[in-house]
Design a protein around this motif. Structure first.
Motif, short mmCIF file in Angstrom:
data_model
loop_
_atom_site.label_atom_id
_atom_site.label_comp_id
_atom_site.label_asym_id
_atom_site.label_seq_id
_atom_site.Cartn_x
_atom_site.Cartn_y
_atom_site.Cartn_z
N LEU A 244 -24.99 -2.45 -14.00
CA LEU A 244 -24.39 -3.82 -14.52
C LEU A 244 -24.82 -3.83 -15.99
CD1 LEU A 244 -25.24 -5.66 -11.38
CD2 LEU A 244 -22.83 -5.16 -12.37
N SER A 245 -25.95 -3.49 -16.50
CA SER A 245 -26.39 -3.58 -17.86
C SER A 245 -25.38 -2.97 -18.76
CB SER A 245 -27.85 -3.02 -18.14
OG SER A 245 -28.02 -3.38 -19.49
N GLU A 246 -25.07 -1.71 -18.26
CA GLU A 246 -24.05 -0.98 -19.04
C GLU A 246 -22.67 -1.60 -19.10
OE1 GLU A 246 -23.93 2.97 -17.37
OE2 GLU A 246 -25.92 3.55 -17.90
N LEU A 247 -22.25 -1.94 -17.98
CA LEU A 247 -20.98 -2.82 -18.00
C LEU A 247 -21.24 -4.11 -18.77
CD1 LEU A 247 -18.09 -3.13 -16.54
CD2 LEU A 247 -19.22 -4.53 -15.13
N LYS A 248 -22.14 -4.77 -18.89
CA LYS A 248 -22.17 -5.81 -19.64
C LYS A 248 -22.21 -5.54 -21.26
CE LYS A 248 -24.48 -10.31 -19.85
NZ LYS A 248 -25.55 -11.15 -19.11
N LYS A 249 -22.80 -4.67 -21.60
CA LYS A 249 -22.82 -4.29 -23.07
C LYS A 249 -21.43 -4.01 -23.45
CE LYS A 249 -27.49 -2.10 -22.89
NZ LYS A 249 -28.29 -0.87 -23.11
N ALA A 250 -20.50 -3.23 -22.59
CA ALA A 250 -19.25 -3.01 -22.92
C ALA A 250 -18.36 -4.04 -23.00
CB ALA A 250 -18.56 -1.88 -21.83
N VAL A 251 -18.57 -5.02 -22.05
CA VAL A 251 -17.68 -6.09 -21.87
C VAL A 251 -18.14 -7.25 -23.04
CG1 VAL A 251 -17.14 -8.17 -20.75
CG2 VAL A 251 -17.21 -6.11 -19.68
N VAL A 252 -19.16 -7.27 -23.59
CA VAL A 252 -19.66 -8.14 -24.61
C VAL A 252 -19.23 -7.96 -25.95
CG1 VAL A 252 -21.98 -8.67 -26.16
CG2 VAL A 252 -21.98 -8.79 -23.30
N LEU A 253 -18.85 -6.71 -26.23
CA LEU A 253 -18.24 -6.43 -27.52
C LEU A 253 -16.83 -6.61 -27.36
CD1 LEU A 253 -19.71 -2.49 -27.76
CD2 LEU A 253 -20.63 -4.76 -28.95
N CYS A 254 -16.05 -6.97 -26.50
CA CYS A 254 -14.81 -7.36 -26.58
C CYS A 254 -14.35 -8.88 -27.15
CB CYS A 254 -14.29 -7.42 -25.18
SG CYS A 254 -14.41 -5.67 -24.48
N LYS B 104 -22.29 -9.83 -8.45
CA LYS B 104 -22.92 -9.71 -10.01
C LYS B 104 -22.03 -9.19 -10.65
CE LYS B 104 -27.96 -9.08 -8.52
NZ LYS B 104 -29.06 -8.19 -8.48
N MET B 105 -21.21 -8.16 -10.61
CA MET B 105 -20.22 -7.63 -11.38
C MET B 105 -19.16 -8.91 -11.60
SD MET B 105 -17.73 -4.41 -10.87
CE MET B 105 -16.38 -4.06 -11.85
N GLU B 106 -18.76 -9.83 -10.45
CA GLU B 106 -17.95 -10.81 -10.80
C GLU B 106 -18.28 -11.80 -11.73
OE1 GLU B 106 -16.99 -12.19 -6.78
OE2 GLU B 106 -15.37 -10.79 -6.45
N ASN B 107 -19.71 -11.95 -11.57
CA ASN B 107 -20.24 -13.06 -12.61
C ASN B 107 -20.26 -12.72 -14.07
OD1 ASN B 107 -20.80 -14.97 -10.80
ND2 ASN B 107 -23.07 -14.06 -9.97
N ILE B 108 -20.28 -11.53 -14.34
CA ILE B 108 -20.00 -10.69 -15.66
C ILE B 108 -18.58 -10.85 -16.14
CG2 ILE B 108 -20.18 -8.57 -17.11
CD1 ILE B 108 -22.45 -7.61 -15.11
N ILE B 109 -17.73 -10.75 -15.39
CA ILE B 109 -16.39 -10.83 -15.77
C ILE B 109 -16.09 -12.27 -16.03
CG2 ILE B 109 -13.98 -10.40 -15.10
CD1 ILE B 109 -15.72 -7.68 -15.49
N LYS B 110 -16.45 -13.25 -14.99
CA LYS B 110 -16.35 -14.67 -15.39
C LYS B 110 -16.89 -15.00 -16.45
CE LYS B 110 -16.37 -17.01 -11.45
NZ LYS B 110 -17.03 -17.67 -10.20
N ASP B 111 -17.99 -14.76 -16.64
CA ASP B 111 -18.81 -15.22 -17.99
C ASP B 111 -18.12 -14.60 -19.29
OD1 ASP B 111 -20.88 -16.49 -16.20
OD2 ASP B 111 -22.31 -15.08 -16.80
N LYS B 112 -17.55 -13.68 -19.16
CA LYS B 112 -16.60 -13.15 -20.36
C LYS B 112 -15.53 -13.97 -20.50
CE LYS B 112 -15.95 -10.68 -23.88
NZ LYS B 112 -17.02 -11.09 -25.09
N LEU B 113 -14.66 -13.99 -19.49
CA LEU B 113 -13.42 -14.88 -19.60
C LEU B 113 -13.61 -16.51 -19.84
CD1 LEU B 113 -11.64 -13.58 -16.41
CD2 LEU B 113 -11.10 -12.82 -18.74
N ASN B 114 -14.83 -16.73 -19.63
CA ASN B 114 -15.13 -18.24 -19.81
C ASN B 114 -15.60 -18.48 -21.21
OD1 ASN B 114 -15.41 -21.06 -19.09
ND2 ASN B 114 -17.56 -20.58 -18.57
N GLU B 115 -15.85 -17.29 -21.99
CA GLU B 115 -16.29 -17.49 -23.23
C GLU B 115 -15.66 -17.95 -24.21
OE1 GLU B 115 -17.35 -13.97 -26.26
OE2 GLU B 115 -18.60 -13.75 -24.58
N GLY B 116 -15.88 -19.41 -24.78
CA GLY B 116 -15.20 -19.86 -25.83
C GLY B 116 -13.87 -20.35 -25.27
N TRP B 117 -13.67 -20.54 -24.05
CA TRP B 117 -12.09 -20.87 -23.63
C TRP B 117 -12.19 -22.43 -23.02
CZ3 TRP B 117 -9.73 -18.57 -18.63
CH2 TRP B 117 -8.53 -18.72 -18.55
N ASP B 118 -11.47 -23.15 -23.41
CA ASP B 118 -11.32 -24.47 -22.94
C ASP B 118 -9.61 -24.98 -22.84
OD1 ASP B 118 -11.39 -27.13 -22.15
OD2 ASP B 118 -12.31 -28.01 -23.80
#
Length: 202
Positions: free
Chosen positions: A68-78, A124-138
């Motif tokens: 999950l750490s590796e996945l988060k690092k990849a997703v954070v860069l997007c 836990k994986m779903e939470n990583i994706i959800k946090d990313k999709l939620n980032e800066g989005w209103d």
């Protein structure tokens, strides 16, 4: 033996243990696996296992955290700021996830597929994706005449996202990661009927 050789041996031992663990999860399910099973498959003795892990739950937690750490690092860069919405940004996130999975396919298969999957890993994986999709989005910003709950919309997107991911793994990656990402993004952007070329009346 010098430190470099010692560190390399430790790394190889841990890799062997993790590989054995994932294979056994697929074959037997997590609950049925014993430390002796893991040691035998990894071709080490039990004492060597305990040099690196306290017990089976510790091994599971370590494996999940690393993936999950590796996945988060990849997703954070997007880039994902979605106002206005950019289809290419959603594509980038999904492609990053699929490429990360592809490089660790045995591990993700063991964690996500069929009756032997590890349920807390998916959450836990779903939470990583959800946090990313939620980032800066209103979604309230903009001029949409249709009021949609942000929470409902995020749950819908994450469920669809994870459904595609699981289908892709289970079906042995029938389409390239970039093609899956492109098609998924078009479905999200245009709706599944319009994306499929079906005429829609308002």
């Amino acid at each position: 033996m010098n430190k470099k050789k010692t560190d390399l041996r430790i790394l190889r031992t841990k890799q062997s243990v993790r590989k054995a663990f994932y294979e056994l999860i697929q074959e037997k399910g997590y609950e049925a696996i014993t430390i002796q099973d893991i040691a035998d498959r990894a071709m080490i003795n039990r004492n060597t296992f305990y040099l690196h892990y306290q017990n089976k739950p510790d091994l599971l937690d370590t494996c999940m955290d690393e993936l999950l750490s590796e996945l988060k690092k990849a997703v954070v860069l997007c880039p994902i700021h979605m106002n206005p919405f950019s289809i290419s940004r959603l594509e980038t996130v999904m492609k990053s996830v699929l490429e990360q999975i592809s490089g660790n396919i045995i591990f993700y298969y063991a964690m996500l597929i069929e009756e032997n999957r590890i349920y807390q890993f998916r959450a836990k994986m779903e939470n990583i994706i959800k946090d990313k999709l939620n980032e800066g989005w209103d979604p309230a910003q903009g001029n949409s005449t249709l009021a949609i709950s942000k929470e409902l919309l995020l749950e819908y997107l994450v469920s669809a996202f994870m459904g595609i991911v699981i289908w892709w793994i289970k079906s042995d990656r029938p389409l390239p990661a970039d093609e899956v990402s492109s098609q998924f993004s078009r479905i999200v952007t245009h709706g599944h009927l319009k994306a499929a070329g079906i005429a829609v009346e308002e």
